[in-house]
Design a protein around this motif. Sequence first.
Motif, PDB file in Angstrom:
ATOM      1  N   ILE A 115      -3.014  -9.982   2.953  1.00  0.00           N
ATOM      2  CA  ILE A 115      -1.916  -9.719   3.873  1.00  0.00           C
ATOM      3  C   ILE A 115      -1.067  -8.566   3.359  1.00  0.00           C
ATOM      4  CG2 ILE A 115       0.169 -10.705   4.898  1.00  0.00           C
ATOM      5  CD1 ILE A 115      -1.359 -13.434   4.774  1.00  0.00           C
ATOM      6  N   GLN A 116      -0.801  -8.525   2.057  1.00  0.00           N
ATOM      7  CA  GLN A 116       0.024  -7.456   1.497  1.00  0.00           C
ATOM      8  C   GLN A 116      -0.635  -6.091   1.682  1.00  0.00           C
ATOM      9  OE1 GLN A 116       3.285  -7.881   0.423  1.00  0.00           O
ATOM     10  NE2 GLN A 116       3.144  -5.691   0.777  1.00  0.00           N
ATOM     11  N   GLU A 117      -1.941  -6.000   1.428  1.00  0.00           N
ATOM     12  CA  GLU A 117      -2.635  -4.730   1.637  1.00  0.00           C
ATOM     13  C   GLU A 117      -2.572  -4.308   3.105  1.00  0.00           C
ATOM     14  OE1 GLU A 117      -6.612  -4.683   0.060  1.00  0.00           O
ATOM     15  OE2 GLU A 117      -5.914  -5.296  -1.946  1.00  0.00           O
ATOM     16  N   ALA A 118      -2.713  -5.266   4.007  1.00  0.00           N
ATOM     17  CA  ALA A 118      -2.627  -4.952   5.433  1.00  0.00           C
ATOM     18  C   ALA A 118      -1.232  -4.457   5.790  1.00  0.00           C
ATOM     19  CB  ALA A 118      -2.988  -6.180   6.258  1.00  0.00           C
ATOM     20  N   LEU A 119      -0.199  -5.110   5.267  1.00  0.00           N
ATOM     21  CA  LEU A 119       1.175  -4.668   5.530  1.00  0.00           C
ATOM     22  C   LEU A 119       1.420  -3.271   4.977  1.00  0.00           C
ATOM     23  CD1 LEU A 119       3.054  -8.007   4.842  1.00  0.00           C
ATOM     24  CD2 LEU A 119       3.016  -6.772   7.023  1.00  0.00           C
ATOM     25  N   ASN A 120       0.810  -2.954   3.843  1.00  0.00           N
ATOM     26  CA  ASN A 120       0.986  -1.631   3.229  1.00  0.00           C
ATOM     27  C   ASN A 120       0.406  -0.504   4.082  1.00  0.00           C
ATOM     28  OD1 ASN A 120       2.313  -2.765   1.051  1.00  0.00           O
ATOM     29  ND2 ASN A 120       0.511  -2.762  -0.272  1.00  0.00           N
ATOM     30  N   THR A 121      -0.501  -0.824   4.995  1.00  0.00           N
ATOM     31  CA  THR A 121      -1.096   0.216   5.848  1.00  0.00           C
ATOM     32  C   THR A 121      -0.243   0.502   7.087  1.00  0.00           C
ATOM     33  OG1 THR A 121      -2.415  -1.308   7.202  1.00  0.00           O
ATOM     34  CG2 THR A 121      -3.424  -0.503   5.138  1.00  0.00           C
ATOM     35  N   LEU A 122       0.752  -0.346   7.355  1.00  0.00           N
ATOM     36  CA  LEU A 122       1.574  -0.187   8.546  1.00  0.00           C
ATOM     37  C   LEU A 122       2.666   0.860   8.353  1.00  0.00           C
ATOM     38  CD1 LEU A 122       2.114  -3.924   9.559  1.00  0.00           C
ATOM     39  CD2 LEU A 122       0.337  -2.339  10.354  1.00  0.00           C
TER      40      LEU A 122
END
Length: 128
Positions: A9-16
């Motif tokens: 989830i953190q990696e996904a949030l970092n792409t936003l």
Amino acid sequence: MAKAQSISIQEALNTLTFFSGRTPYSTDAETADAFSCLSEFQNGGLYVGHYQGNSEWERHGYGDELVMVIDGQTTLFIWQDDHETAHTLTAGSLIVVPQGLWHRFETPEEVKILTITPQPTDHQTEHP
């Protein structure tokens, strides 16, 4: 059959890209980089978002929606029994929005959010 996969989830949030100034009239094109579908899930998907501002009213006719705040704070307003109830969510808290209930978000400061959202979703700018 779908293949099992691990999701950070953190990696996904970092792409936003953080979207500031969300309004009920913000378009999908304007907010596209602030939200992402991480995976299909049952009759909808697992989503993350990073924004500030207020959403339009929405409801989901094919299932409950799970909303969890990863970081920050938001207030989720749910319209039920002819009145609006405010639910303040902070980092680590979650709520299940029952199927078919209109709801909206007010987020004066930055929030990072995770949802499991059934589709399709009905949207409207006017109070239900």
